[in-house]
Structures are given as C-alpha cells and as structure tokens.
Scaffold this active site. Sequence first.
Site, PDB file in Angstrom:
ATOM      1  CG  PHE A 131      -1.778   1.067   1.160  1.00  0.00           C
ATOM      2  CD1 PHE A 131      -3.216   1.036   0.356  1.00  0.00           C
ATOM      3  CD2 PHE A 131      -1.751   2.346   1.718  1.00  0.00           C
ATOM      4  CE1 PHE A 131      -4.001   2.255   0.308  1.00  0.00           C
ATOM      5  CE2 PHE A 131      -2.468   3.455   1.559  1.00  0.00           C
ATOM      6  CZ  PHE A 131      -3.809   3.183   0.944  1.00  0.00           C
ATOM      7  CG  ASP A 177       5.467   3.588   1.664  1.00  0.00           C
ATOM      8  OD1 ASP A 177       5.413   3.926   3.212  1.00  0.00           O
ATOM      9  OD2 ASP A 177       4.306   3.488   0.959  1.00  0.00           O
ATOM     10  CE  LYS A 215      -0.561   5.374   7.703  1.00  0.00           C
ATOM     11  NZ  LYS A 215      -2.128   5.567   8.191  1.00  0.00           N
TER      12      LYS A 215
HETATM   13  N1  PLP Z   1       2.273   4.128   2.451  1.00  0.00           N
HETATM   14  C1  PLP Z   1       1.903   3.531   3.421  1.00  0.00           C
HETATM   15  C2  PLP Z   1       2.935   2.286   3.851  1.00  0.00           C
HETATM   16  C3  PLP Z   1       0.653   3.555   4.411  1.00  0.00           C
HETATM   17  O1  PLP Z   1       0.413   2.730   5.192  1.00  0.00           O
HETATM   18  C4  PLP Z   1      -0.060   4.674   3.796  1.00  0.00           C
HETATM   19  C5  PLP Z   1      -1.316   5.217   4.492  1.00  0.00           C
HETATM   20  O2  PLP Z   1      -1.895   4.108   5.166  1.00  0.00           O
HETATM   21  C6  PLP Z   1       0.337   5.441   2.623  1.00  0.00           C
HETATM   22  C7  PLP Z   1       1.657   5.329   2.204  1.00  0.00           C
HETATM   23  C8  PLP Z   1      -0.391   6.852   2.327  1.00  0.00           C
HETATM   24  O3  PLP Z   1      -0.277   7.678   3.468  1.00  0.00           O
HETATM   25  P1  PLP Z   1      -1.477   9.011   3.473  1.00  0.00           P
HETATM   26  O4  PLP Z   1      -2.705   8.239   3.669  1.00  0.00           O
HETATM   27  O5  PLP Z   1      -0.855  10.002   4.298  1.00  0.00           O
HETATM   28  O6  PLP Z   1      -1.300   9.637   1.972  1.00  0.00           O
END
Ligand code: PLP
Length: 427
Positions: free
Chosen positions: A157, A248, A277
């Site tokens: 994700f 990520d 986050k």
């Molecule tokens: N990358 C990861 C691993 C995530 O868990 C998330 C959100 O859950 C995101 C990217 C996307 O982050 P945002 O919701 O702040 O755009």
Amino acid sequence: MSLQTLLEQGTNPPESGVLASHPFSTDSFDSAVMSTYARFPITLERGAGCRVWDTQGKEYLDFVAGIATCTLGHAHPAMVEAVTRQIQKLHHVSNLYYIPEQGELAKWIIQHSCADRVFFCNSGAEANEAAIKLARKYAHTVLDIENPIILTANASFHGRTLATITATGQPKYQKYFDPLVPGFHYVPYNDISAVESAVTELDEGDYRVAAILIEPLQGEGGVRPGDVEYFQKLRRLCDEIGILLIFDEVQVGMGRSGKLWGYEHLGVEPDIFTSAKGLGGGIPIGAMMSKKFCDVFQPGEHASTFGGNPFVCGVALSVCQTLEKENILQNVEARGEQLRAGLRAIAAKYPHHITEVRGWGLINGMELSADTQLTAPEVVKAAINEGLLLVPAGPKVVRFVPPLIVSEAEVNEALQAVEKAIASLAV
Ligand code: PLP
C-alpha cells in the site's frame, strides 16, 4: 495543562468552539461529506493520552491512534505547547523563503537516519509521489533509461493518488480508476527470485527496471514483516545493477517498530525512503529522504505549497525531540513484546479462530483463521463494544497500532478487551 489533568477530566470535555453552536448529527454529516469511508457509528470528541471520548461521554482505549499516526497520543503537553507556540509565532510562509523550523526538522531526520537530504510535503502518498518522480528523473538523466519501470510488491500500500494507487499492488484500490499510470510492475513480497526474474524479463523488452519501491513491513497488506535475508539480497541486487531501492516507511517508520526506521530491523539502508503518519504525531506532514541522490531535483521541478511550513515542522520537531527525550522507543519495544505475548496467549485459547500474531514494536497483527467465518471488521466491532478501538488490515487481520506512549496497564486493559471480544464471537 498536564496530561494527568487531562486524563482526570474524564468525561467532562471542555466546550468546543465550532461545535458549541452546531450540535452534531451523523445524518447532517453524511449529507455534507462524501462517503469515501465506511464509518463506525462513533463520534469522537476529545482525547487525552491513549484515551478518547465520544459525544455520549463513552471512553475508549485508542489502539488505532489515527491509524499509526498519533505517536504521542492525544493532547500531549509537548504538542500542545509546540502548536500554541508556532501558531502565535508564524504558521505559514512560502517555500520561496528560508524556513528555520524546516531546516531543524530536516537536520534531526538526517542525524537520526541514513538520509543526506529531505523534501517535505503533506502526506504519505505525496511523499511516495516525490520518490517516484525522483526515481524517474534519475532513470532518465543518469541511468539513460527511456521507459523506466518501478517494481512494487503484491499486497503493498503506497497511497491514494493516481501514481500511488498504481504502485499499490492491490487491484481493489485501482478498480474504476484506469487508465492507471504506466511504469509499474508487481512482484510477490519476500521473494527474491521473483524480483530477479522480473528484472531480466523486463530488460529483454522495451522497458528497464529503474527502482524498487517496497515497505520494510507491509502495514495495510496484513502487517507482514520483511524477511531479513530477502531485503539483504534485494540491496545487493540493486547495487549490482545500479538501480534505486526505495523504502516506504510511512506506516512503520518514526519509532513505531521499536526502532526509529523499519529498515533498521533488516540490516540494510535504502537510497530513498518516505515518512508521514507518525512524523507529525497527527499534524499533516510527509517527507521524502534521499541518501546520495540529493541533487536530482532542480528548482521548480517539484514543490508543495504547504510542504514543510513553519507550523507542521515546528510541531513535528517537538514530536521527534519528545520521542528521544522520553526514551519512547524503549517503551515501544517493551509494550510490543507484552502485547504480542498477551495476544499469543489469547490465540492459544482460540486456536480455531486465531492463526498467527506478528509484528514489530507497536505495529502488530492478529490473523484470523481462513477456516472460520470470523472477519477482522467483526472483531473490531466486538472490541468497540468492550471500549477498545482497533482497525483491520485486510479482511482477516486485526491491527494494533496504539500511541507509542501506551502504558503496561493500558496494554493489559486492551488484552482483556480483546479476549472478551473474541469470546463473544467464538460462541
Ligand atoms: N504508504 C503506506 C505504507 C501507508 O500505510 C499509507 C497509508 O496508510 C500511505 C503510504 C499513504 O499515506 P497517506 O494516507 O498519508 O497519503
């Protein structure tokens, strides 16, 4: 006001400005706000520490933390102080000028990671977008690749923008949004031979792999930790063929795993990594960090109006400093072990319903058996009845991501609520 005072206020929330003259109703909310979320019927009004209260005065233990975001819980005095100080001083100016708070936050991140330089934005998706753009420019200008491909993992994700839903290896997030962004290819997670084959096969066609974008631990995809051997081979492979390794760290980074960055569990360093986050403890901020490849972007090639403004950086810096000053990572490790041990004890009592408990620090998942009808949303609802907020990570995994300041007593309380929730569903 101290955290203790806030906790003692319990169900007597102070009157809130905007809402005082506009009593809340879910119907009026639903008629005004797009239904992009399937919401639980709870309206949260205030929080303190690891607890939140709804508009009926009902108290919940918050093991969601805004989905792995409220690092210091709710209304932490350090954040209250930083928000107040920063809004009184200067909250927003353009990146056309130097912003000292941004520089200080970047320096903190550089001192506490493998990064050499930082770009600030507003969210995890935007941080990943920045990483994707940087990788593409690097591919075109340095690697001389005409059609660069970024490999990502199945069940990953990476966000909800067009490029990041394409990077996300889960078709359910992509349905209806095609045409997707070209230039992505998916491989199974923790499987090095799949990466090697993809690199070879793609290189035989018109495309070439330029980068791999991957989570050190897959969060949304079911709380799946990366395999050390796999990541070490991945690092070697990227070095051998001269492509970028991008991590990520949006969900697992900033101390949630018990180490500041997820990559520290794997014994490898990325070329680029992203954060959001937990970085701002609930204030919207994202960041893309680069090691070595710092001068790929030239002025005007990437930007964000709000990215790295004095307000978010001042507050995020106070979150980072508090993590360090209060030795919170030690708490994350200890509480994480306590939580996993407790969940495993519950799993041992319900072997037909719970198959595995896994995770790092305070990002943990409890997997439900494929042989039962029991789903993660059902467990989450049953836990809500017991006064505990949890969040699914897919249909069969219940996720535990409390604030990093959670106490031993609060973990025990959460475990009791989970056991009661499972018992109510297992009959
Ligand atoms: N990358 C990861 C691993 C995530 O868990 C998330 C959100 O859950 C995101 C990217 C996307 O982050 P945002 O919701 O702040 O755009």
